[in-house]
Design an enzyme around this catalytic site. Structure first.
Site, mmCIF file in Angstrom:
data_model
loop_
_atom_site.group_PDB
_atom_site.id
_atom_site.type_symbol
_atom_site.label_atom_id
_atom_site.label_comp_id
_atom_site.label_asym_id
_atom_site.label_seq_id
_atom_site.Cartn_x
_atom_site.Cartn_y
_atom_site.Cartn_z
ATOM 1 N N TYR A 72 0.841 -1.205 0.000
ATOM 2 C CA TYR A 72 0.000 0.000 0.000
ATOM 3 C C TYR A 72 0.873 1.250 0.000
ATOM 4 O O TYR A 72 0.591 2.224 -0.702
ATOM 5 C CB TYR A 72 -0.901 -0.013 1.238
ATOM 6 C CG TYR A 72 -1.943 1.082 1.259
ATOM 7 C CD1 TYR A 72 -3.229 0.845 0.770
ATOM 8 C CD2 TYR A 72 -1.647 2.339 1.768
ATOM 9 C CE1 TYR A 72 -4.190 1.849 0.788
ATOM 10 C CE2 TYR A 72 -2.605 3.349 1.789
ATOM 11 C CZ TYR A 72 -3.873 3.101 1.292
ATOM 12 O OH TYR A 72 -4.815 4.086 1.309
ATOM 13 N N PHE A 124 -7.080 19.656 -24.503
ATOM 14 C CA PHE A 124 -7.793 18.398 -24.713
ATOM 15 C C PHE A 124 -9.165 18.470 -24.019
ATOM 16 O O PHE A 124 -9.350 19.245 -23.085
ATOM 17 C CB PHE A 124 -6.959 17.226 -24.178
ATOM 18 C CG PHE A 124 -7.613 15.904 -24.418
ATOM 19 C CD1 PHE A 124 -7.808 15.438 -25.708
ATOM 20 C CD2 PHE A 124 -8.067 15.135 -23.361
ATOM 21 C CE1 PHE A 124 -8.443 14.223 -25.938
ATOM 22 C CE2 PHE A 124 -8.708 13.919 -23.583
ATOM 23 C CZ PHE A 124 -8.889 13.463 -24.866
ATOM 24 N N ASP A 125 -10.120 17.635 -24.474
ATOM 25 C CA ASP A 125 -11.495 17.793 -23.974
ATOM 26 C C ASP A 125 -11.641 17.573 -22.466
ATOM 27 O O ASP A 125 -12.339 18.333 -21.793
ATOM 28 C CB ASP A 125 -12.495 16.929 -24.762
ATOM 29 C CG ASP A 125 -12.164 15.459 -24.785
ATOM 30 O OD1 ASP A 125 -11.026 15.104 -24.451
ATOM 31 O OD2 ASP A 125 -13.036 14.657 -25.153
ATOM 32 N N ASP A 215 0.818 19.215 -20.601
ATOM 33 C CA ASP A 215 -0.051 18.057 -20.732
ATOM 34 C C ASP A 215 0.733 17.126 -21.653
ATOM 35 O O ASP A 215 0.813 17.353 -22.862
ATOM 36 C CB ASP A 215 -1.393 18.489 -21.328
ATOM 37 C CG ASP A 215 -2.336 17.308 -21.530
ATOM 38 O OD1 ASP A 215 -1.886 16.150 -21.363
ATOM 39 O OD2 ASP A 215 -3.505 17.533 -21.876
ATOM 40 N N ALA A 217 0.860 13.742 -22.551
ATOM 41 C CA ALA A 217 0.470 12.391 -22.970
ATOM 42 C C ALA A 217 1.362 11.841 -24.087
ATOM 43 O O ALA A 217 1.709 10.665 -24.094
ATOM 44 C CB ALA A 217 -0.988 12.407 -23.417
ATOM 45 N N LYS A 258 -0.760 6.642 -23.321
ATOM 46 C CA LYS A 258 -0.209 6.955 -24.655
ATOM 47 C C LYS A 258 1.289 6.630 -24.632
ATOM 48 O O LYS A 258 1.675 5.487 -24.800
ATOM 49 C CB LYS A 258 -0.446 8.433 -25.004
ATOM 50 C CG LYS A 258 -1.889 8.766 -25.351
ATOM 51 C CD LYS A 258 -2.738 8.981 -24.157
ATOM 52 C CE LYS A 258 -4.105 9.517 -24.501
ATOM 53 N NZ LYS A 258 -4.949 9.633 -23.304
ATOM 54 N N HIS A 450 -19.903 14.099 -26.096
ATOM 55 C CA HIS A 450 -19.626 13.174 -27.197
ATOM 56 C C HIS A 450 -19.536 11.719 -26.746
ATOM 57 O O HIS A 450 -19.821 10.816 -27.514
ATOM 58 C CB HIS A 450 -18.339 13.580 -27.923
ATOM 59 C CG HIS A 450 -17.132 13.611 -27.048
ATOM 60 N ND1 HIS A 450 -16.978 14.540 -26.054
ATOM 61 C CD2 HIS A 450 -16.045 12.810 -26.989
ATOM 62 C CE1 HIS A 450 -15.825 14.318 -25.437
ATOM 63 N NE2 HIS A 450 -15.245 13.274 -25.986
#
Ligand SMILES: Cc1ncc(COP(=O)(O)O)c(C=O)c1O
Length: 458
Positions: A72, A124-125, A215, A217, A258, A450
């Site tokens: 843990y 990004f969304d 960001d 990714a 990604k 979407h």
């Protein structure tokens, strides 16, 4: 003769996929309310919905899974991941999360407040969602060239310094928690950001006292493009380039699905101890203890290996060349695609493909559905459905581009699959004049519509 690129791996295990009939697909699509997210994977032959979490792990990663430490607190797998992240990014603190949007949720819980402004290149969304849900605003400062699909600018993810400075001049510093640079820029077509632009954004932001976050990714794919396209970068390794890029930021969020080459996972990495401490609290509330944050020990172990593999040149060369191979085939067939071809996906310009379908009837969604009906290939709309409604006016936001994204999973499909996809799109292109009507919305959620929107034939 010059030797062509070839994959720096061979295949050890395969997974069967099944073709379907057109009649089956018509019935499945109708039952899915014409939303491709609602299809079962067994109803899809080639799945290009996303490159996120859909790649194949290496034997080294599968081996690492077996060595995962499930403690843990303070697990060895966390230590391995922490060392790798420090090596690649230079950031001192690491908070694992279960995926990229969770990293956004944790970090933005600390940094973003009601009324704030977060400038960047096309957010990004989910990133935008996490900004807007806090009643803050994302301001897109991407260069105009990004919105012209024919423009061959090599770094269409770049930030327009004038647009950014306008934001810095218009709003007080306290209202701008950071500038967010997405590498590569998914929403503008998997397009890279140059190191020169990142340096300039850093210089400008320093003048206004605004930190930069990444960001990240697809940071390794971004570094590959910098190496391939930017003068003076050709002799540097991917890891050297990535490290310099990260040196300009205060921290990063990561979707490990990604360029982490794993099927689930994410993290935050940063240098500021106070922000780390505050983010640790949110990690514990939302994700789990700070040394696992929603990830199994085995998944952190596989991620540590994946990040190392993803930052190796031969892997990146074969990955990005495959995407380019598909893009060039489509160009050969006369299909209007965004150029240059992006890192993780090929984007079809549906406004040129289906100019007769009204914007209000979602031409990109219409095209994505036609490609599915033609050949069982699942793609995704990057257009008006994704752009969602304006949070204040609740009107549809019509983005400059209506794209269909063909995202290529990493190390998953062969170039025969690419040929099949290109032939399917060509067939739709040849009958494009018969497609005159799109879709209308029957039901939609308040945010990120979407994913779950239900459509009917217009
Ligand atoms: C640029 C970018 N940021 C953030 C995310 C969100 O990551 P995740 O899907 O792991 O939550 C994605 C996912 O596609 C992305 O492309």
């Amino acid at each position: 003769m010059n030797l062509p690129y070839a994959e720096p791996f061979r295949i050890k295990m395969v997974e069967e996929i099944r073709q379907s009939t057109r009649a089956e697909r018509e019935s499945w699509l109708q039952k899915a309310n014409y939303n491709l997210f609602n299809l079962k994977s067994s109803q899809v032959f080639i799945d290009l919905l996303t490159d996120s979490g859909t790649g194949a792990m290496s034997d080294q990663q599968w081996g690492a899974l077996m060595t995962g430490d499930e403690s843990y607190a303070g697990s060895r797998s966390f230590e391995a991941l922490h060392d790798t992240v420090k090596n690649i990014t230079g950031y001192q603190y690491l908070l694992p999360t279960h995926q990229g949007r969770a990293a956004e949720n944790v970090l933005f819980s600390v940094l973003v407040k009601d009324g704030d402004i977060v400038p960047g290149n096309s957010h990004f969304d989910t990133t935008k969602g996490h900004i807007e849900i806090r009643k803050a605003h994302a301001v897109d400062c991407t260069i105009d060239e990004a919105f012209d699909v024919e423009n061959l600018h090599p770094f269409k993810g770049n930030i327009d310094l004038q647009k950014l400075e306008d934001v810095y001049k218009t709003y007080p510093k306290e209202k701008i928690p950071f500038c967010l640079i997405t590498i590569t820029c998914n929403s503008s077509g998997g397009q890279p950001v140059s190191i020169e632009n990142i340096r300039a954004v850093k210089e400008l932001s320093d003048r206004y006292g605004i930190p930069i976050y990444f960001d990240s990714a697809r940071f390794a794919e971004n570094a590959y493009f910098i190496k391939q396209r930017e003068k003076g970068q050709e002799n540097r390794t991917i890891k050297e380039i990535a490290k310099e890029v990260f040196s300009y930021g205060a921290g990063m969020t990561m979707s490990s699905k990604k360029d982490g080459l794993v099927n689930i996972g994410g993290f935050i990495a940063l240098n500021d101890e106070n922000i780390y401490r505050a983010a640790s609290n949110f990690t514990i509330i939302y994700e789990g203890f700070i040394t696992y944050g929603g990830m199994a020990g085995r998944d952190m172990a596989a991620l540590a290996v994946g990040l190392t593999e993803a930052t190796e040149f031969p892997y990146l060369e074969s990955r990005i060349s495959q995407v380019e191979y598909l893009g060039n085939k489509l160009i050969e067939y006369g299909i209007p695609v965004q150029k240059p071809i992006g890192g993780h996906a090929v984007f079809i310009d549906s406004l040129k493909f289906l100019p007769q379908v009204a914007r209000a009837e979602f031409p990109a969604q219409t095209l994505a559905n036609e490609i599915y009906l033609e050949a069982g290939i699942r793609t995704v709309e990057i257009g008006t459905l994704l752009a969602d409604r304006d949070p204040d006016t609740r009107e549809n936001r019509y983005p400059k581009l209506e794209l269909v994204r063909l995202a290529i999973p990493r190390r998953t499909y062969t170039n025969n699959h690419m040929d099949y996809i290109a032939a399917a799109v060509k067939n739709v292109y040849e009958r494009r004049n018969e497609i005159t009507k799109g879709y209308s919305i029957m039901w939609e959620p308040d945010i990120l519509r979407h994913f779950t929107v239900q459509l009917g034939k217009a």
